[in-house]
Design a protein around this motif. Structure first.
Motif, PDB file in Angstrom:
ATOM      1  N   TYR A  20      11.077 -19.536   6.487  1.00  0.00           N
ATOM      2  CA  TYR A  20      10.479 -21.036   6.067  1.00  0.00           C
ATOM      3  C   TYR A  20       8.982 -20.884   6.293  1.00  0.00           C
ATOM      4  N   GLY A  21       8.354 -20.352   7.094  1.00  0.00           N
ATOM      5  CA  GLY A  21       6.826 -20.573   7.319  1.00  0.00           C
ATOM      6  C   GLY A  21       6.225 -19.652   6.208  1.00  0.00           C
ATOM      7  N   LEU A  22       6.620 -18.530   5.943  1.00  0.00           N
ATOM      8  CA  LEU A  22       6.028 -17.749   4.847  1.00  0.00           C
ATOM      9  C   LEU A  22       6.290 -18.421   3.679  1.00  0.00           C
ATOM     10  N   HIS A  23       7.716 -18.907   3.173  1.00  0.00           N
ATOM     11  CA  HIS A  23       7.730 -19.488   1.847  1.00  0.00           C
ATOM     12  C   HIS A  23       6.843 -20.637   1.663  1.00  0.00           C
ATOM     13  N   SER A  24       6.897 -21.463   2.740  1.00  0.00           N
ATOM     14  CA  SER A  24       6.154 -22.754   2.374  1.00  0.00           C
ATOM     15  C   SER A  24       4.745 -22.356   2.364  1.00  0.00           C
ATOM     16  N   ARG A  25       3.973 -21.528   3.297  1.00  0.00           N
ATOM     17  CA  ARG A  25       2.683 -21.393   2.850  1.00  0.00           C
ATOM     18  C   ARG A  25       2.100 -20.411   2.034  1.00  0.00           C
ATOM     19  N   PHE A  26       2.861 -19.060   1.743  1.00  0.00           N
ATOM     20  CA  PHE A  26       2.592 -18.235   0.847  1.00  0.00           C
ATOM     21  C   PHE A  26       3.159 -18.213  -0.554  1.00  0.00           C
ATOM     22  N   THR A  27       4.474 -18.684  -0.517  1.00  0.00           N
ATOM     23  CA  THR A  27       5.376 -18.952  -1.778  1.00  0.00           C
ATOM     24  C   THR A  27       4.993 -20.039  -2.541  1.00  0.00           C
ATOM     25  N   PHE A  28       4.829 -21.111  -1.849  1.00  0.00           N
ATOM     26  CA  PHE A  28       4.956 -22.320  -2.417  1.00  0.00           C
ATOM     27  C   PHE A  28       3.366 -23.462  -2.219  1.00  0.00           C
ATOM     28  N   ALA A  29       2.767 -22.921  -1.438  1.00  0.00           N
ATOM     29  CA  ALA A  29       1.213 -23.559  -1.055  1.00  0.00           C
ATOM     30  C   ALA A  29       1.638 -24.753  -0.501  1.00  0.00           C
ATOM     31  N   GLU A  30       2.633 -24.881   0.240  1.00  0.00           N
ATOM     32  CA  GLU A  30       2.996 -26.286   0.620  1.00  0.00           C
ATOM     33  C   GLU A  30       2.861 -26.340   2.109  1.00  0.00           C
ATOM     34  N   PRO A  31       2.714 -27.670   2.654  1.00  0.00           N
ATOM     35  CA  PRO A  31       2.538 -27.886   4.234  1.00  0.00           C
ATOM     36  C   PRO A  31       3.782 -27.607   4.966  1.00  0.00           C
ATOM     37  N   LEU A  32       3.787 -27.341   6.278  1.00  0.00           N
ATOM     38  CA  LEU A  32       4.815 -27.139   6.975  1.00  0.00           C
ATOM     39  C   LEU A  32       5.441 -28.520   7.375  1.00  0.00           C
ATOM     40  N   ARG A  33       6.648 -28.879   7.084  1.00  0.00           N
ATOM     41  CA  ARG A  33       7.253 -30.320   7.394  1.00  0.00           C
ATOM     42  C   ARG A  33       8.692 -30.118   7.838  1.00  0.00           C
ATOM     43  N   LEU A  34       8.930 -30.775   8.980  1.00  0.00           N
ATOM     44  CA  LEU A  34      10.307 -30.901   9.424  1.00  0.00           C
ATOM     45  C   LEU A  34      11.509 -31.003   8.652  1.00  0.00           C
ATOM     46  N   LYS A  35      11.212 -31.825   7.954  1.00  0.00           N
ATOM     47  CA  LYS A  35      12.234 -32.263   6.986  1.00  0.00           C
ATOM     48  C   LYS A  35      12.377 -31.174   5.901  1.00  0.00           C
ATOM     49  N   ALA A  36      11.545 -30.482   5.523  1.00  0.00           N
ATOM     50  CA  ALA A  36      11.918 -29.486   4.594  1.00  0.00           C
ATOM     51  C   ALA A  36      12.210 -28.091   5.161  1.00  0.00           C
ATOM     52  N   PHE A  37      11.705 -27.915   6.614  1.00  0.00           N
ATOM     53  CA  PHE A  37      12.606 -26.950   7.581  1.00  0.00           C
ATOM     54  C   PHE A  37      13.995 -27.342   7.648  1.00  0.00           C
TER      55      PHE A  37
END
Length: 159
Positions: free
Chosen positions: A62-79
């Motif tokens: 989740y962390g790698l995909h959020s930041r590296f793949t999608f350039a999105e902030p880490l969010r509890l709802k997304a996790f």
């Protein structure tokens, strides 16, 4: 403010997200396969290996995909959605391992990569749904040349 929310989508068109997703997916698959093989070598059942892999690889993925793949902030709802997508794949993964290991009597080191490859597409769609604010699978937009009404009008007059 609404525009800022979708910045990651513009930064990472589908083609770029695709290779980034594949790279992160490959890293997660290697980690998953390594955990499965180690648990098997230690005498543990493949169902235990799947559970350990879920707990270890899901937050990293989740962390790698959020930041590296999608350039999105880490969010509890997304996790939570991301983990839900992984959980939804769990019965499929278990069923494949049961069929491959117990049914076809393949060893865990052979069955695990087969199951991993089979789940790749599911995980790709689930990660997009979980992390992006909206599901954007279209490719990058190509700038269009401005249309000039006067030129179109003169072309019609010539006909």
């Amino acid at each position: 403010m609404g525009q800022e929310r979708y910045v990651g989508i513009r930064k990472r068109p589908l083609l770029e997200r695709g290779w980034r997703y594949t790279l992160v997916g490959l890293m997660c698959a290697i980690a998953h396969n390594a955990i499965m093989i180690v648990v098997d070598q230690l005498g543990g059942h493949y169902l235990l290996g799947i559970m350990i892999s879920f707990l270890a690889v899901t937050p990293i993925g989740y962390g790698l995909h959020s930041r590296f793949t999608f350039a999105e902030p880490l969010r509890l709802k997304a996790f939570t959605r991301f983990a839900g997508g992984v959980v939804a794949a769990y019965p499929i993964s278990v069923a494949m391992m049961v069929v491959l290991c117990s049914g076809f009597e393949l060893s865990v080191p052979i069955a695990t990569p087969i199951a991993t490859i089979a789940l790749f597409f599911w995980n790709f769609v689930a990660a997009h749904w979980a992390i992006l604010p909206r599901l954007h699978l279209h490719s990058a937009t190509v700038p269009m040349a401005p249309t000039h009404p006067a030129k179109r009008q003169s072309a019609r007059n010539e006909e």
